[in-house]
Design a protein around this motif. Structure first.
Motif, PDB file in Angstrom:
ATOM      1  N   GLY A 147     -20.188 -25.717  59.035  1.00 16.14           N
ATOM      2  CA  GLY A 147     -20.064 -26.267  60.387  1.00 16.14           C
ATOM      3  C   GLY A 147     -19.193 -27.493  60.471  1.00 16.14           C
ATOM      4  N   GLU A 162     -15.619 -16.193  72.074  1.00 22.85           N
ATOM      5  CA  GLU A 162     -16.719 -16.671  71.236  1.00 22.85           C
ATOM      6  C   GLU A 162     -17.859 -15.652  71.274  1.00 22.85           C
ATOM      7  OE1 GLU A 162     -17.583 -21.006  71.757  1.00 22.85           O
ATOM      8  OE2 GLU A 162     -16.184 -20.808  73.440  1.00 22.85           O
ATOM      9  N   ARG A 211     -16.018 -27.392  61.288  1.00 22.91           N
ATOM     10  CA  ARG A 211     -15.019 -27.193  62.345  1.00 22.91           C
ATOM     11  C   ARG A 211     -15.706 -26.693  63.615  1.00 22.91           C
ATOM     12  NH1 ARG A 211      -9.703 -24.448  61.417  1.00 22.91           N
ATOM     13  NH2 ARG A 211      -8.916 -26.360  62.382  1.00 22.91           N
ATOM     14  N   THR A 212     -15.011 -26.868  64.745  1.00 26.91           N
ATOM     15  CA  THR A 212     -15.540 -26.464  66.042  1.00 26.91           C
ATOM     16  C   THR A 212     -14.616 -25.416  66.680  1.00 26.91           C
ATOM     17  OG1 THR A 212     -14.333 -28.173  67.267  1.00 26.91           O
ATOM     18  CG2 THR A 212     -16.490 -28.768  66.346  1.00 26.91           C
ATOM     19  N   THR A 213     -15.077 -24.866  67.800  1.00 28.95           N
ATOM     20  CA  THR A 213     -14.237 -23.902  68.523  1.00 28.95           C
ATOM     21  C   THR A 213     -12.946 -24.561  69.011  1.00 28.95           C
ATOM     22  OG1 THR A 213     -15.477 -24.402  70.550  1.00 28.95           O
ATOM     23  CG2 THR A 213     -16.201 -22.511  69.256  1.00 28.95           C
ATOM     24  N   THR A 214     -13.018 -25.847  69.327  1.00 20.23           N
ATOM     25  CA  THR A 214     -11.815 -26.570  69.747  1.00 20.23           C
ATOM     26  C   THR A 214     -10.802 -26.628  68.616  1.00 20.23           C
ATOM     27  OG1 THR A 214     -13.131 -27.940  71.258  1.00 20.23           O
ATOM     28  CG2 THR A 214     -10.938 -28.742  70.688  1.00 20.23           C
ATOM     29  N   ASP A 215     -11.277 -26.829  67.391  1.00 17.42           N
ATOM     30  CA  ASP A 215     -10.387 -26.847  66.233  1.00 17.42           C
ATOM     31  C   ASP A 215      -9.725 -25.485  66.044  1.00 17.42           C
ATOM     32  OD1 ASP A 215     -11.089 -29.490  65.655  1.00 17.42           O
ATOM     33  OD2 ASP A 215     -12.825 -28.848  64.486  1.00 17.42           O
ATOM     34  N   LEU A 251     -17.649 -19.277  62.014  1.00 12.72           N
ATOM     35  CA  LEU A 251     -18.393 -20.531  62.049  1.00 12.72           C
ATOM     36  C   LEU A 251     -19.862 -20.255  61.717  1.00 12.72           C
ATOM     37  CD1 LEU A 251     -16.773 -22.238  65.179  1.00 12.72           C
ATOM     38  CD2 LEU A 251     -16.000 -22.197  62.789  1.00 12.72           C
TER      39      LEU A 251
END
Length: 269
Positions: A99, A144, A101-105, A120
């Motif tokens: 975890g 997602e 990284r994020t969806t924005t990344d 993820l």
């Protein structure tokens, strides 16, 4: 003349194309659809080449994907595996069980790449090129999917097996061709209509006894050779301006085909 005879005449007997004005309008529209198919073929070939490039990059990524399963909606590596990011010419793949990284990344990785994919801790994230189509279908270019929503059977072996496929499925080729016909047909219709305006002005100046719709049917067959040539060039040059070429070449062929059209009688003073 029949459609078949007009088709062959469109390559070397331009003067015979004036007979297309006697053809039924429905047959002319169907013929226009066939011409659209010619233009759709190079588009399909270029799209499939993109698929093959992505597929080749996917095979490289497949070698990097570790064994994992989905447990209780969470990404669970079989062995103690650290997350990683792997980049190819068209894909950036993220494996991130921790975890970090994020969806924005994941979405931010899209610059210069065809797509960005991330596994993820609790969801699969796919970032697609931003376009009107993806925004209308998905609401955004970011997809997602939580593992708990139908991805419980996802694992490393299945992904590697899928990515290792070397050939593009036949149904994908067919779907790509069918999808390509629609914009090709719309674009060709607009191109022929624009050309018909110019041809009608030419006919009026030369006092030719021909209506707008008769001109339109003649022009559809006059466009045969330009369309075939445009399709052939499209295999080698993606940025070729086929519309301008079709307009100019069709007008030239029409100038030859219209020589045998009857002229309006001169008005007696």
């Amino acid at each position: 003349m029949t459609v078949r005879e007009l088709f062959f005449a469109s390559f070397y007997r331009f003067k015979d194309l004036k007979n297309a004005r006697f053809l039924g309008f429905g047959k002319a529209v169907l013929y226009l659809l066939v011409l659209s198919l010619f233009l759709a073929v190079p588009i399909t070939a270029n799209v499939l080449q993109v698929f093959r490039d992505v597929q080749a990059d996917g095979q490289k990524i497949a070698q990097k994907i570790p064994d994992f399963t989905i447990k209780n909606g969470k990404l669970a590596p079989v062995d103690q595996t650290e997350g990683f990011i792997y980049q190819t010419n068209s894909i950036i793949f993220t494996f991130d069980p921790e975890g970090k990284r994020t969806t924005t990344d994941i979405s931010g990785d899209m610059i210069g790449n065809f797509l960005s994919v991330g596994l993820l801790p609790d969801e699969l994230v796919v970032a697609l090129p931003s376009s009107g189509i993806t925004d209308q279908l998905l609401g955004s270019n970011l997809l997602e999917v939580p593992y708990s929503q139908g991805l419980e059977n996802l694992d490393g072996a299945h992904i590697r097996q899928y990515l290792d496929q070397e050939s593009v499925p036949w149904w994908m080729i067919l779907i790509t061709l069918l999808v390509s016909i629609y914009p090709s047909f719309i674009n060709l219709v607009m191109t022929i209509l624009i050309t018909c305006i110019g041809a009608s002005l030419m006919a009026a100046l030369r006092r030719l006894q021909v209506t707008f719709f008769e001109n339109l049917k003649i022009l559809i067959f006059c466009a045969t050779l330009p369309v075939v040539l445009s399709a052939a060039i499209g295999f080698f040059s993606v940025n070729f301006d086929s519309s301008l070429f079709i307009i100019l070449a069709t007008i030239f062929i029409y100038s030859q085909a219209s020589k045998g059209l009857p002229r309006r009688p001169s008005q007696v003073q």
